[in-house]
Write an enzyme that holds these catalytic residues in place. Sequence first.
Site, short mmCIF file in Angstrom:
data_model
loop_
_atom_site.label_atom_id
_atom_site.label_comp_id
_atom_site.label_asym_id
_atom_site.label_seq_id
_atom_site.Cartn_x
_atom_site.Cartn_y
_atom_site.Cartn_z
N TYR A 177 -11.82 3.63 7.67
CA TYR A 177 -12.63 3.70 6.45
C TYR A 177 -14.13 3.80 6.72
O TYR A 177 -14.89 4.24 5.87
CB TYR A 177 -12.28 2.53 5.51
CG TYR A 177 -10.85 2.64 5.05
CD1 TYR A 177 -10.46 3.70 4.21
CD2 TYR A 177 -9.86 1.76 5.49
CE1 TYR A 177 -9.13 3.85 3.82
CE2 TYR A 177 -8.54 1.91 5.10
CZ TYR A 177 -8.18 2.95 4.27
OH TYR A 177 -6.87 3.10 3.89
N GLU A 202 -8.34 -4.03 -8.45
CA GLU A 202 -8.43 -3.93 -6.98
C GLU A 202 -8.54 -5.32 -6.36
O GLU A 202 -7.99 -5.58 -5.30
CB GLU A 202 -9.66 -3.09 -6.58
CG GLU A 202 -9.50 -1.60 -6.82
CD GLU A 202 -8.71 -0.91 -5.71
OE1 GLU A 202 -8.09 -1.60 -4.88
OE2 GLU A 202 -8.70 0.33 -5.69
N CYS A 237 -11.13 2.81 -6.23
CA CYS A 237 -10.34 2.82 -5.00
C CYS A 237 -11.08 3.61 -3.91
O CYS A 237 -11.42 3.07 -2.86
CB CYS A 237 -8.96 3.41 -5.27
SG CYS A 237 -7.92 3.45 -3.80
N TYR A 295 -13.41 1.61 -0.96
CA TYR A 295 -13.00 1.61 0.45
C TYR A 295 -14.10 2.20 1.33
O TYR A 295 -14.30 1.75 2.47
CB TYR A 295 -11.69 2.38 0.64
CG TYR A 295 -10.45 1.53 0.43
CD1 TYR A 295 -10.20 0.91 -0.79
CD2 TYR A 295 -9.52 1.32 1.46
CE1 TYR A 295 -9.07 0.12 -0.98
CE2 TYR A 295 -8.39 0.54 1.27
CZ TYR A 295 -8.17 -0.06 0.05
OH TYR A 295 -7.05 -0.84 -0.13
N ASP A 345 0.83 -1.20 0.00
CA ASP A 345 0.00 0.00 0.00
C ASP A 345 0.86 1.25 0.00
O ASP A 345 0.51 2.28 -0.58
CB ASP A 345 -0.93 -0.01 1.22
CG ASP A 345 -2.20 0.80 0.97
OD1 ASP A 345 -2.65 0.83 -0.20
OD2 ASP A 345 -2.74 1.38 1.92
#
Lengths: 221, 221, 221, 221
Positions: free
Chosen positions: D165, D209, D134, D138, D43
Amino acid sequence: MNHQDLIAYCQQDWEEYTEHDFVNQLATGDLNKYAFFHYLKQDYLFLKHYARAYALAIFKSSTLAEMREPLPGLSALLESEMNHHIEYCQTWGLSADEMEAEPEDFGTVCYTRYVLDTGSAGDRTDLFTALAPCAIGYAVVGQRLEKWAETKLEGNPYRSWVELYAGEEYQSGVEETIRRLDDMLEEIPLESKRGQRLCEIFKTATRMEVAFWEQGMQAAQ
Amino acid sequence: MNHQDLIAYCQQDWEEYTEHDFVNQLATGDLNKYAFFHYLKQDYLFLKHYARAYALAIFKSSTLAEMREPLPGLSALLESEMNHHIEYCQTWGLSADEMEAEPEDFGTVCYTRYVLDTGSAGDRTDLFTALAPCAIGYAVVGQRLEKWAETKLEGNPYRSWVELYAGEEYQSGVEETIRRLDDMLEEIPLESKRGQRLCEIFKTATRMEVAFWEQGMQAAQ
Amino acid sequence: MNHQDLIAYCQQDWEEYTEHDFVNQLATGDLNKYAFFHYLKQDYLFLKHYARAYALAIFKSSTLAEMREPLPGLSALLESEMNHHIEYCQTWGLSADEMEAEPEDFGTVCYTRYVLDTGSAGDRTDLFTALAPCAIGYAVVGQRLEKWAETKLEGNPYRSWVELYAGEEYQSGVEETIRRLDDMLEEIPLESKRGQRLCEIFKTATRMEVAFWEQGMQAAQ
Amino acid sequence: MNHQDLIAYCQQDWEEYTEHDFVNQLATGDLNKYAFFHYLKQDYLFLKHYARAYALAIFKSSTLAEMREPLPGLSALLESEMNHHIEYCQTWGLSADEMEAEPEDFGTVCYTRYVLDTGSAGDRTDLFTALAPCAIGYAVVGQRLEKWAETKLEGNPYRSWVELYAGEEYQSGVEETIRRLDDMLEEIPLESKRGQRLCEIFKTATRMEVAFWEQGMQAAQ
């Protein structure tokens, strides 16, 4: 090689740029007001593409350190300098609407798009080489005009322009820019194909800067 | 929207471009020889960047059909047209060495880098919109000059230039280019933000074409 | 530096790539048919982006000679090789429709987009360095399999694959590619920052080639 | 069209992404520690290229307002978020040196380079469409896990990940991102070629993803 080699490669164009009538007449206060207005309006359009070039430099970076270098300049441009530019223009009676409505003149397109295309086609070093005549040249102009016998600051409507580029803040910013450019150029031999290509980029960008002064002069005719 | 909307958006600039003294004087045979020489040398440099724009269009394609469209034009440019250009210039006494040594003039940089940067920043449709004034404009010029009362082909040293762009081969090539552009524009409403942005691109590219004619005229002064 | 330095920098990854089970099983004829089908379908999608990379190389060229170098490869890809690929796949019972409907698998995205992004962010030399593991690696695979004791051409359904890459035409094409790459690398010292960066690009592209073989193997599980 | 159309176009991939075992196991606290470490290290590499994508968006902007939109995100990434990420990783015993030495895994290359290449080849809207899975994904994961019956925050080593998140700050940031995306999509009909192309971009980015979650899971095997 270093930035001095780039300048030496195009000494005549460099002098045409940094000793141009446009800046001399700013220093003596004789520049036609409409030439200056045209310059101000075009410089605003120029700054937009200058900011795009800084963003392109971040896109073209490999390391986090490289990515971080252009960021303060980009933030300053988009967050404050473009607003300051509008405010300054308003002191000359140019409204924000007038700035926005201004079409890009040829000299502005020449220089900005040459830089951006050179950066798109080449790498980060090509891009910073194409950007270099702008930063370095304005610093050279500032230094020269500060010492020039014919410069007349008292009562000169363009005094703040001269003082901005002759000033400590601008000069030390450019010293940092030069240091970074020299770091990038350090391992490239001047006589290599790569070195000669960078010289050609710097020379062409310098010629486009001349076109930028010229369009200001022509606007007043 | 279609290509007619693009032209209508900048009618005045379009006329300044397609009815420019430079091409009128080609048709009457009155153009200064050095203006034409300058144009020829710059056109050679222009073609290099025009080929780069075609390559960029392939890079920017999504489907195999899209990728194949610009290929014949790109191949023709790099494999034959640039050599033909040099041969034609030699009939005017301009050597290949002279062509290579020529620095790019401002109008050439303006137009080519505007197209390339617009294409890099935008998508395939933006790129082809920026390229359109060149192809369509030369076809319009060719058609107009062919019918113009003052055109004088007999004994005109520029006769082959006029005949090239008025000719069947060039005209039908541009018809195909227009058909493809109209296909791309078909689903974009003229009044949408996207449509207005494309109009601005076409208009700016048209203005840069004027700069290209102008630099030829200025070279003769 | 030259291409040998690039390989030496990532010797272990290079061997993992060029001595991968996927190609060994092609040579012995033991490869699972569905692994090969997956490879064929993905290779078709790969070729599209490979052609985009060649077009990008033309966009990124400075001289006419540089622009002309990638053109024959680009033309061959778009005009014949992609059609030949479809025809070859049809001999295995894979229809053109099946090819078109195939979504890009992860390994295909990895390798192609790594090459294209490296080329966009860097210059022409960065781009060709990212492309190099593909051409050179397949030539090395071809040479190795031709001499390998366990290679069994008789009755091997993948015989034509092995013969293609071991063949004179492919091998001499790659020799030319290597010669051009070495020309570009010649003036860059291996130990310079630039040299080390190119080594990292070659290494990462080599690792992505491994991902491409792997996805074929996994498809058969 | 709007962002809901993009999601609906690839509903199955979207669920595979937002309901992936990787995030479910984060919520229950059952995720293998080494899977999480791998994710954290990748990440960090992801964020570098994410920042490059934001810079690319500024390069691709036409108006000053467009240029200013991605700037706060870019500044936050380069000035604070990447440092916070390193600090967070240190709480798990991962040193900064370990982060820097980590080679990019395939899933990281897949997703980041797909976004960057899609942005380079297309325009600003293409780029933001590729970036959208993305941010939106999330937020969807955060919302879902917060309400999920099996989520166990007490004593869960991954609690802060879930809370980040699911939290107000992240959720409202994404609402703003969605509002801007919907503005860009507003004038594009879902059934147009352009609309379908954007759906394909969003779908492919969503699949990439999934590859990113998968590589975390595989690292623990």
